[in-house]
Structure formats: structure tokens, C-alpha cells
Design a protein around this motif. Structure first.
Motif, short mmCIF file in Angstrom:
data_model
loop_
_atom_site.label_atom_id
_atom_site.label_comp_id
_atom_site.label_asym_id
_atom_site.label_seq_id
_atom_site.Cartn_x
_atom_site.Cartn_y
_atom_site.Cartn_z
N ALA A 121 0.85 -1.20 0.00
CA ALA A 121 0.00 0.00 0.00
C ALA A 121 0.88 1.25 0.00
O ALA A 121 1.99 1.25 0.56
N PRO A 122 0.44 2.34 -0.62
CA PRO A 122 1.24 3.57 -0.65
C PRO A 122 1.55 4.06 0.77
O PRO A 122 0.70 3.96 1.66
N PRO A 123 2.73 4.59 0.98
CA PRO A 123 3.11 5.05 2.32
C PRO A 123 2.16 6.10 2.89
O PRO A 123 1.98 6.17 4.11
N TYR A 124 1.57 6.95 2.03
CA TYR A 124 0.72 8.02 2.55
C TYR A 124 -0.58 7.51 3.18
O TYR A 124 -1.30 8.26 3.82
N LEU A 125 -0.87 6.22 3.02
CA LEU A 125 -2.04 5.64 3.69
C LEU A 125 -1.69 5.15 5.09
O LEU A 125 -2.59 4.90 5.90
N GLU A 126 -0.42 5.02 5.38
CA GLU A 126 0.03 4.51 6.67
C GLU A 126 0.41 5.67 7.59
O GLU A 126 -0.02 6.80 7.39
N HIS A 127 1.18 5.37 8.63
CA HIS A 127 1.68 6.41 9.53
C HIS A 127 2.92 7.06 8.92
O HIS A 127 3.75 6.39 8.31
N GLY A 128 3.03 8.37 9.12
CA GLY A 128 4.18 9.09 8.60
C GLY A 128 5.43 8.80 9.42
O GLY A 128 5.37 8.29 10.54
N PRO A 129 6.59 9.14 8.90
CA PRO A 129 7.86 8.95 9.62
C PRO A 129 8.00 9.96 10.75
O PRO A 129 7.16 10.86 10.92
N PHE A 130 9.04 9.80 11.52
CA PHE A 130 9.32 10.76 12.60
C PHE A 130 9.37 12.18 12.05
O PHE A 130 10.04 12.45 11.06
N GLY A 131 8.63 13.06 12.70
CA GLY A 131 8.61 14.46 12.27
C GLY A 131 7.78 14.72 11.04
O GLY A 131 7.76 15.84 10.54
N GLY A 132 7.08 13.70 10.56
CA GLY A 132 6.26 13.88 9.36
C GLY A 132 4.94 13.15 9.48
O GLY A 132 4.52 12.45 8.55
N SER A 133 4.29 13.29 10.62
CA SER A 133 3.03 12.59 10.87
C SER A 133 1.86 13.32 10.23
O SER A 133 1.00 13.92 10.90
N VAL A 134 1.83 13.26 8.91
CA VAL A 134 0.79 13.96 8.16
C VAL A 134 0.09 13.02 7.18
O VAL A 134 -0.58 13.46 6.25
N PHE A 165 3.23 26.92 15.71
CA PHE A 165 4.22 26.02 16.31
C PHE A 165 5.19 25.44 15.28
O PHE A 165 6.28 24.98 15.64
N LEU A 166 4.81 25.42 14.01
CA LEU A 166 5.55 24.68 12.99
C LEU A 166 7.03 25.05 12.89
O LEU A 166 7.87 24.17 12.68
N PRO A 167 7.40 26.33 13.01
CA PRO A 167 8.84 26.64 12.92
C PRO A 167 9.67 26.05 14.06
O PRO A 167 10.90 25.99 13.95
N PHE A 168 9.02 25.64 15.13
CA PHE A 168 9.75 25.19 16.31
C PHE A 168 9.77 23.66 16.47
O PHE A 168 10.77 23.10 16.90
N LEU A 169 8.65 23.01 16.14
CA LEU A 169 8.55 21.56 16.31
C LEU A 169 7.86 20.95 15.09
O LEU A 169 6.88 21.51 14.60
N PRO A 170 8.32 19.80 14.63
CA PRO A 170 7.65 19.15 13.50
C PRO A 170 6.42 18.39 13.97
O PRO A 170 6.28 18.09 15.17
N PRO A 171 5.51 18.05 13.06
CA PRO A 171 4.35 17.25 13.44
C PRO A 171 4.76 15.79 13.66
O PRO A 171 5.24 15.12 12.74
N ASP A 172 4.62 15.31 14.88
CA ASP A 172 5.06 13.95 15.18
C ASP A 172 4.08 13.26 16.12
O ASP A 172 3.79 13.76 17.21
#
Length: 334
Positions: free
Chosen positions: A31-44, A224-231
Motif C-alpha cells: 500500500a502507498p506510504p501516505y495511507l500509513e503512519h508518517g515517519p518521525f517528524g512527518g506525521s501527516v 508552532f511549525l517553525p519550532f517543532l515538527p508534526p510527530d
């Protein structure tokens, strides 16, 4: 819009979240990666919506529960005891499910245990006025994010948020894991998120626009985005707040739809806790071998399309189960 219609919209949102959970938890190989959980710092990615939307639905339901208790004349002390009972039962249910996954009895924090702690914070602070609730929730998120960035990690220093080096990882490994409390700091942002969602629930209950909450989530996430990534692993504000935006947007759409369109989502939405526990428990026990055999059969005969057909068939099977339970009036309530 009547109260029942607004409740149906919330049921539909919960049902959509459950269907999404069943989908992403049973994706076929490849399955395409975008259907699963994102990597560290990229939970989108798509799967990253499921848990926050469970929290969102839990928080949005608190005003409905509180209003129902007031209408029925439930004493204040009894209502507080019911909150505590729900927390304990949900926590114990989570321990049982975690132990089932591992194959032996363990004391650890997992999905349901974190839901229990987050609900406890949101439900117990719900009696605060709306503005104080909102400001407190945002303060807790800001303080949590600031601690990640400012509190120095021994041997690393402050301001480091890497997958293998950060304050929360240090706390978990050094102090919390030996106690079975790995992930306990996550109760702060998730509890704050549930508390924030109570305001969304009030707006839904009173027929008000949900857009202010969506804008709050979007703007807060961008600030918050400039300080912490979405994780997701560490529940950063930049992960949680955008899900508030997407959840408010989805609920705003759902509450405007005709009841007939929302009804198919009700079987899952009226029984969200059981819809989480039952498929997972059976998949880990009685259905373990059968599930793998069936998936292999679908893949052998249909290739990648067969894998997706299996996933959709799996969702449909559970929808039928919960449709029957809904017709019979059988629900898991804590």
C-alpha cells in the motif's frame, strides 16, 4: 438542527473514524506510504488522523454527557464518580488488550490507557468556563512543546528533537519504562486536546458554527511549525492542532448532511469502543491464522486489487456485525 441530529453528526464522525481505523490497520502489502503512519517528524499521513480523531470525538461528547446528566438530575458527586469509573475501566480494558497483544500480563501504557488519562483530564476540567478551558489547553500544549525545546537532555543539551535524541525519549528510557509508564508525558498534550475538543462539542450541541475551532487548530499548528515538527510518537502541538482543523471541518460538513446520508456511519459510531476492541482482540486470537490465510487467498487471486478488496470486505463484515448490535441495542458503555 435538533439535538438528536447534532448527536447523529457526532456518531457519524465517530463512525468515520472507526472505518478509517479499520482501513489503515488492514492495508494490503505494498500500500502507498501516505495511507500509513508518517515517519518521525512527518506525521501527516492518513493513518495519523485516527487516534487524534478518537480523542476529538471523546472530548466533543463530554458536553453531551454532562448535559444529559444534568437533565436527569444526577448528583454532582455521583457524576464525578462515574468519570473516575470510566477512567479506571477504560485503563483496565487497555491493560487487558495490551497483555493480549504481548501474550502475557503486563502493566504498560498503550492506546486505551492513554485515552483513559486524556479523558480524565478533559472531563474533570470541563466545568471551567469555556475561555479558561481553551486557554488552559493551549497553555499545556505550549508548555509541553517548550519543555521539549528548552529542558536540556543529559549528554545532549537543550533544543534537540531528533528521533534518537530528545527529552521525552530520555524520560521514557531512564525513568518511566522501568515502571511500565513509557509514554506517560503524552497524557499532557492529549488531555489538553480533549479539553480543547469540549469547546467544539459545546458548539456542536448548541448549533453554532465549528469554524472558529477549525481556524484555531490551523493557526495554532502553523504558529508552532517553525519550532517543532508534526510527530505522532511524541504528540507535538504541530501534529495535534491541524487534526483539530480537519476534524472541525469534517464535523461541519457532516452536521449539514441529511440524516439518511449519516445513518450508514451510525453502527460504528454508536459503539466506537467495542469497534476498536473487538476486531483487534479477535484478530489477535481466534482470527489470527484465518485472517492471514484469507488475505493470502485474496492476494493470490486478485493481486494488489485483491488486497484492497479484502480490506473493504473486512470493513463491511464488521459493519454488518455492528449494524446487528445497533439494531439489538447492544453497546459497550463504561
Amino acid at each position: 438542527m435538533t439535538l438528536s441530529a447534532r448527536s447523529l453528526a457526532l456518531d457519524a464522525f465517530r463512525g468515520l473514524t472507526v472505518a478509517l481505523m479499520l482501513f489503515v490497520n488492514n492495508l494490503p502489502p505494498g500500500a502507498p506510504p501516505y495511507l500509513e503512519h508518517g515517519p518521525f517528524g512527518g506525521s501527516v499521513y492518513l493513518a495519523d488522523l485516527v487516534f487524534p480523531w478518537y480523542l476529538l470525538a471523546m472530548g466533543a461528547a463530554i458536553p453531551f454527557s454532562r448535559a444529559s446528566a444534568l437533565r436527569r438530575g444526577v448528583a454532582e458527586w455521583l457524576y464525578e464518580l462515574r468519570i473516575l469509573r470510566r477512567v479506571v475501566l477504560l485503563f483496565l480494558l487497555g491493560l487487558g488488550l495490551t497483555s493480549l497483544q504481548i501474550g502475557r500480563w503486563v502493566f504498560a501504557l498503550d492506546v486505551l490507557q492513554l485515552l483513559a488519562l486524556a479523558y480524565w483530564l478533559g472531563a474533570w476540567l470541563y466545568d471551567l468556563p469555556l475561555l479558561r478551558r481553551t486557554l488552559l489547553a493551549l497553555f499545556l500544549m505550549v508548555a509541553y512543546g517548550a519543555a521539549i525545546l528548552l529542558v536540556p537532555v543529559p549528554g545532549v543539551g537543550p533544543g534537540i528533537f531528533a528521533e534518537d535524541r530528545n527529552l521525552l525519549l530520555h524520560l521514557n528510557r531512564t525513568y518511566l519504562m522501568p515502571l511500565g509508564l513509557r509514554g506517560l508525558p503524552s497524557a499532557i498534550p492529549t488531555g489538553a486536546f480533549v479539553l480543547l475538543a469540549t469547546g467544539l462539542g459545546e458548539a456542536l450541541m448548541k448549533g453554532r458554527s465549528l469554524w472558529p475551532w477549525g481556524v484555531l487548530g490551523l493557526v495554532g499548528g502553523l504558529v508552532f511549525l517553525p519550532f517543532l515538527p508534526p510527530d505522532k510518537t511524541y504528540w507535538t502541538p504541530t501534529y495535534l492542532l491541524p487534526t483539530l482543523f480537519l476534524g472541525a471541518l469534517t464535523l461541519e460538513v457532516l452536521k449539514r448532511l441529511p440524516r439518511g446520508i449519516l445513518q450508514p456511519l451510525r453502527p460504528f459510531g454508536a459503539n466506537p469502543l467495542l469497534a476498536y476492541v473487538l476486531p483487534l482482540a479477535l484478530k489477535l486470537t481466534w482470527l489470527r491464522g484465518f485472517w492471514s490465510l484469507l488475505l493470502g487467498t485474496f492476494l493470490a487471486h486478485g493481486g494488489p486489487a485483491g488486497g484492497y478488496l479484502f480490506t473493504l470486505s473486512y470493513i463491511l463484515f464488521w459493519w454488518l456485525v455492528f449494524w446487528v448490535l445497533d439494531r439489538l441495542g447492544l453497546y459497550l458503555r463504561l
